[in-house]
Design a protein around this motif. Structure first.
Motif, PDB file in Angstrom:
ATOM      1  N   ARG A  60      79.237  64.425 -21.480  1.00  0.00           N
ATOM      2  CA  ARG A  60      79.959  62.960 -21.615  1.00  0.00           C
ATOM      3  C   ARG A  60      79.552  62.032 -20.567  1.00  0.00           C
ATOM      4  N   LEU A  61      79.883  62.378 -19.450  1.00  0.00           N
ATOM      5  CA  LEU A  61      79.822  61.282 -18.273  1.00  0.00           C
ATOM      6  C   LEU A  61      78.303  60.949 -17.915  1.00  0.00           C
ATOM      7  N   ILE A  62      77.448  61.752 -18.059  1.00  0.00           N
ATOM      8  CA  ILE A  62      76.154  61.536 -17.562  1.00  0.00           C
ATOM      9  C   ILE A  62      75.046  61.813 -18.698  1.00  0.00           C
ATOM     10  N   GLY A  63      75.102  62.565 -19.683  1.00  0.00           N
ATOM     11  CA  GLY A  63      74.107  62.381 -20.750  1.00  0.00           C
ATOM     12  C   GLY A  63      73.567  63.618 -20.933  1.00  0.00           C
ATOM     13  N   PRO A  64      72.927  64.566 -19.948  1.00  0.00           N
ATOM     14  CA  PRO A  64      72.103  65.759 -20.325  1.00  0.00           C
ATOM     15  C   PRO A  64      72.880  66.659 -21.096  1.00  0.00           C
ATOM     16  N   GLU A  65      72.115  67.446 -22.092  1.00  0.00           N
ATOM     17  CA  GLU A  65      72.749  68.481 -22.579  1.00  0.00           C
ATOM     18  C   GLU A  65      72.238  69.990 -22.021  1.00  0.00           C
ATOM     19  N   ALA A  66      73.142  70.736 -21.711  1.00  0.00           N
ATOM     20  CA  ALA A  66      72.491  72.017 -21.496  1.00  0.00           C
ATOM     21  C   ALA A  66      72.727  73.007 -22.349  1.00  0.00           C
TER      22      ALA A  66
ATOM     23  N   LYS B 148      62.057  40.622  -6.767  1.00  0.00           N
ATOM     24  CA  LYS B 148      61.401  41.555  -7.466  1.00  0.00           C
ATOM     25  C   LYS B 148      61.712  42.978  -7.310  1.00  0.00           C
ATOM     26  N   GLU B 149      61.655  43.245  -5.960  1.00  0.00           N
ATOM     27  CA  GLU B 149      62.040  44.355  -5.461  1.00  0.00           C
ATOM     28  C   GLU B 149      63.232  45.128  -6.190  1.00  0.00           C
ATOM     29  N   TYR B 150      64.363  44.017  -6.143  1.00  0.00           N
ATOM     30  CA  TYR B 150      65.702  44.572  -6.399  1.00  0.00           C
ATOM     31  C   TYR B 150      65.555  44.720  -8.123  1.00  0.00           C
ATOM     32  N   PHE B 151      64.984  44.021  -8.612  1.00  0.00           N
ATOM     33  CA  PHE B 151      64.898  43.933 -10.193  1.00  0.00           C
ATOM     34  C   PHE B 151      64.166  45.230 -10.446  1.00  0.00           C
ATOM     35  N   LEU B 152      63.085  45.776  -9.854  1.00  0.00           N
ATOM     36  CA  LEU B 152      62.272  46.950 -10.131  1.00  0.00           C
ATOM     37  C   LEU B 152      63.221  48.080  -9.818  1.00  0.00           C
ATOM     38  N   ASP B 153      64.018  48.268  -8.880  1.00  0.00           N
ATOM     39  CA  ASP B 153      64.884  49.307  -8.565  1.00  0.00           C
ATOM     40  C   ASP B 153      65.942  49.312  -9.649  1.00  0.00           C
ATOM     41  N   TRP B 154      66.553  48.232  -9.893  1.00  0.00           N
ATOM     42  CA  TRP B 154      67.455  48.259 -11.090  1.00  0.00           C
ATOM     43  C   TRP B 154      67.123  48.795 -12.329  1.00  0.00           C
ATOM     44  N   ALA B 155      65.778  48.210 -12.775  1.00  0.00           N
ATOM     45  CA  ALA B 155      65.163  48.645 -14.023  1.00  0.00           C
ATOM     46  C   ALA B 155      64.776  50.098 -14.125  1.00  0.00           C
ATOM     47  N   LYS B 156      64.397  50.606 -12.857  1.00  0.00           N
ATOM     48  CA  LYS B 156      63.994  52.287 -12.737  1.00  0.00           C
ATOM     49  C   LYS B 156      65.515  52.844 -12.926  1.00  0.00           C
ATOM     50  N   ALA B 157      66.428  52.450 -12.315  1.00  0.00           N
ATOM     51  CA  ALA B 157      67.669  53.216 -12.367  1.00  0.00           C
ATOM     52  C   ALA B 157      68.344  53.078 -14.100  1.00  0.00           C
ATOM     53  N   ALA B 158      67.934  51.848 -14.594  1.00  0.00           N
ATOM     54  CA  ALA B 158      68.493  51.808 -16.079  1.00  0.00           C
ATOM     55  C   ALA B 158      67.776  52.639 -16.971  1.00  0.00           C
ATOM     56  N   GLN B 159      66.314  52.773 -16.601  1.00  0.00           N
ATOM     57  CA  GLN B 159      65.265  53.537 -17.374  1.00  0.00           C
ATOM     58  C   GLN B 159      65.720  55.100 -16.999  1.00  0.00           C
ATOM     59  N   THR B 160      66.266  55.393 -15.855  1.00  0.00           N
ATOM     60  CA  THR B 160      66.513  56.804 -15.587  1.00  0.00           C
ATOM     61  C   THR B 160      67.959  57.111 -16.463  1.00  0.00           C
ATOM     62  N   ALA B 161      68.928  56.134 -16.365  1.00  0.00           N
ATOM     63  CA  ALA B 161      70.110  56.474 -17.133  1.00  0.00           C
ATOM     64  C   ALA B 161      69.912  56.750 -18.612  1.00  0.00           C
ATOM     65  N   ARG B 162      69.040  55.905 -19.366  1.00  0.00           N
ATOM     66  CA  ARG B 162      68.408  56.103 -20.625  1.00  0.00           C
ATOM     67  C   ARG B 162      67.924  57.532 -20.850  1.00  0.00           C
ATOM     68  N   ALA B 163      66.915  58.104 -19.932  1.00  0.00           N
ATOM     69  CA  ALA B 163      66.422  59.156 -19.720  1.00  0.00           C
ATOM     70  C   ALA B 163      67.450  60.421 -19.820  1.00  0.00           C
ATOM     71  N   LEU B 164      68.451  60.324 -19.118  1.00  0.00           N
ATOM     72  CA  LEU B 164      69.346  61.339 -18.732  1.00  0.00           C
ATOM     73  C   LEU B 164      70.084  61.446 -19.962  1.00  0.00           C
ATOM     74  N   ALA B 165      70.450  60.334 -20.783  1.00  0.00           N
ATOM     75  CA  ALA B 165      71.392  60.353 -22.275  1.00  0.00           C
ATOM     76  C   ALA B 165      70.441  60.952 -23.137  1.00  0.00           C
ATOM     77  N   GLN B 166      69.306  61.204 -23.004  1.00  0.00           N
ATOM     78  CA  GLN B 166      68.338  61.981 -23.835  1.00  0.00           C
ATOM     79  C   GLN B 166      67.954  63.451 -23.678  1.00  0.00           C
ATOM     80  N   MET B 167      68.389  63.689 -22.115  1.00  0.00           N
ATOM     81  CA  MET B 167      67.759  64.769 -21.371  1.00  0.00           C
ATOM     82  C   MET B 167      68.280  66.279 -22.268  1.00  0.00           C
ATOM     83  N   ARG B 168      67.522  66.976 -22.235  1.00  0.00           N
ATOM     84  CA  ARG B 168      67.886  68.544 -22.753  1.00  0.00           C
ATOM     85  C   ARG B 168      67.267  69.550 -21.919  1.00  0.00           C
ATOM     86  N   ILE B 169      68.337  70.361 -21.215  1.00  0.00           N
ATOM     87  CA  ILE B 169      68.026  71.465 -20.235  1.00  0.00           C
ATOM     88  C   ILE B 169      68.223  72.808 -20.774  1.00  0.00           C
ATOM     89  N   ALA B 170      67.179  73.721 -20.979  1.00  0.00           N
ATOM     90  CA  ALA B 170      67.292  75.048 -21.261  1.00  0.00           C
ATOM     91  C   ALA B 170      67.716  75.776 -20.042  1.00  0.00           C
TER      92      ALA B 170
END
Length: 348
Positions: A79-85, A37-59
């Protein structure tokens, strides 16, 4: 026995994924166990973060001159991580500051009074101006769809209309979950945003000096800090801060020390072969004594490998001078995030 061959299916699926060039997380464990359960939570948080990075915009508002490790390839980051500067004009923030109402400033000041022990010598006008800046930045990001910002000190003086640099804005907005860094360091801002999702309450910092007796680094920056990581047994102070850098008026600054306990420092390094490496140092935030003459957030951090070995490795593998701290024993989440993003991870 022949009717319970579950491992065969997992092996077959993993083999096909490997042949298809698709990476997958693997955990060999009893699925009913706490460890799974601990491993799955860690993986799920990592997957959630990867998705957030793909949508992230930094001014980005300016970039510090003469600092090489904050410069990267924005197209490669996208291209490789996702955020737009996106490089923006600080004048647009100023226009929004002018539209902030007195009642909104009053509400922000009231919130600060709940959160901080406010110094008696902090001028009310200075505090109100700092809150006007905070609300201007927040509205800018909200209206334009940004998840965070990075600004260089010089842009505020060069513009000619600002009275302060946004120390209070940076601290309060990080505490609200926005990404932030200084000096136009897009990579550090991205890691703050990632840390907010991956662990929670990420903090922008850097190593000010090494303390060989404590086997640690004294961590701080110019005055910004996510006060959500502050230790619980001392008051959060909001002070009238004299600051030589920036050439403007005293910026109200939050002062605190971080909660002692486990933590992880992370840095995103650009590699010469058009790729990225995440450098991490897992260790301990020390029970840091009070430093009355330090007018900004501070704490000592001791890497697990010791400060000498860790710093040798940090510099040899390209770790940058800005870092992000997340509290708690979540080093594996950063490793899993690297696996998902398919970038190199080096622990020092």
């Amino acid at each position: 026995m022949t009717t319970n061959q579950g491992i065969h299916g997992a092996q077959d699926t993993a083999n096909m994924l490997y042949q298809a060039g698709s990476s997958a997380a693997v955990a060999t464990e009893d699925w009913k166990s706490p460890a799974f359960k601990e491993y799955f939570l860690d993986w799920a948080k990592a997957a959630q973060t990867a998705r957030a990075l793909a949508q992230m915009r930094i001014a980005v508002f300016g970039r510090m001159k003469g600092m090489g490790d904050i410069v990267g390839n924005d197209e490669m980051l996208l291209r490789l991580i996702g955020p737009e500067a996106t490089y923006e004009g600080i004048g647009d923030v100023y226009k929004l500051m002018e539209k902030v109402s007195d009642s909104d400033i009053d509400a922000g000041i009231a919130e600060d009074r709940k959160n901080f022990e406010i110094a008696s010598d902090l001028p009310a006008a200075s505090h109100r101006y700092a809150m006007r800046m905070q609300l201007g930045f927040e509205r800018f990001m909200s209206e334009r769809g940004f998840h965070g910002f990075s600004s260089n000190f010089d842009v505020f003086q060069e513009d000619g209309r600002f009275e302060q640099i946004p120390m209070l804005a940076a601290s309060n907005l990080m505490a609200k979950g926005y990404a932030y860094s200084n000096e136009g360091d897009v990579h550090a801002a991205v890691l703050v945003g990632a840390g907010h999702v991956l662990v929670g309450d990420a903090h922008f910092t850097e190593m000010y000096s090494l303390d060989f007796e404590k086997d640690s680094a004294l961590m701080s920056h110019m005055g910004e800090g996510n006060w959500k990581i502050a230790r619980k047994d001392r008051p959060l102070k909001l002070i009238d801060r004299e600051l030589e850098i920036g050439g403007l008026g005293n910026p109200p600054t939050v002062v605190f020390s971080a909660q002692p306990g486990p933590g992880t420092l992370v840095s995103l390094a650009t590699l010469p072969d058009t790729d990225y490496r995440l450098v991490t140092a897992h260790g301990e935030v020390l029970d840091t004594e009070e430093y009355p003459d330090v007018p900004m957030p501070y704490f000592h951090f001791r890497p697990q490998s010791g400060i000498r070995q860790s710093m040798d490795r940090w510099m040899l593998v390209g770790g940058t001078h800005h870092q992000v701290l997340t509290l708690g024993g979540y080093a594996r989440r950063w490793e899993l995030l690297c696996d998902i993003l398919q970038i190199e991870h080096v622990a020092v």
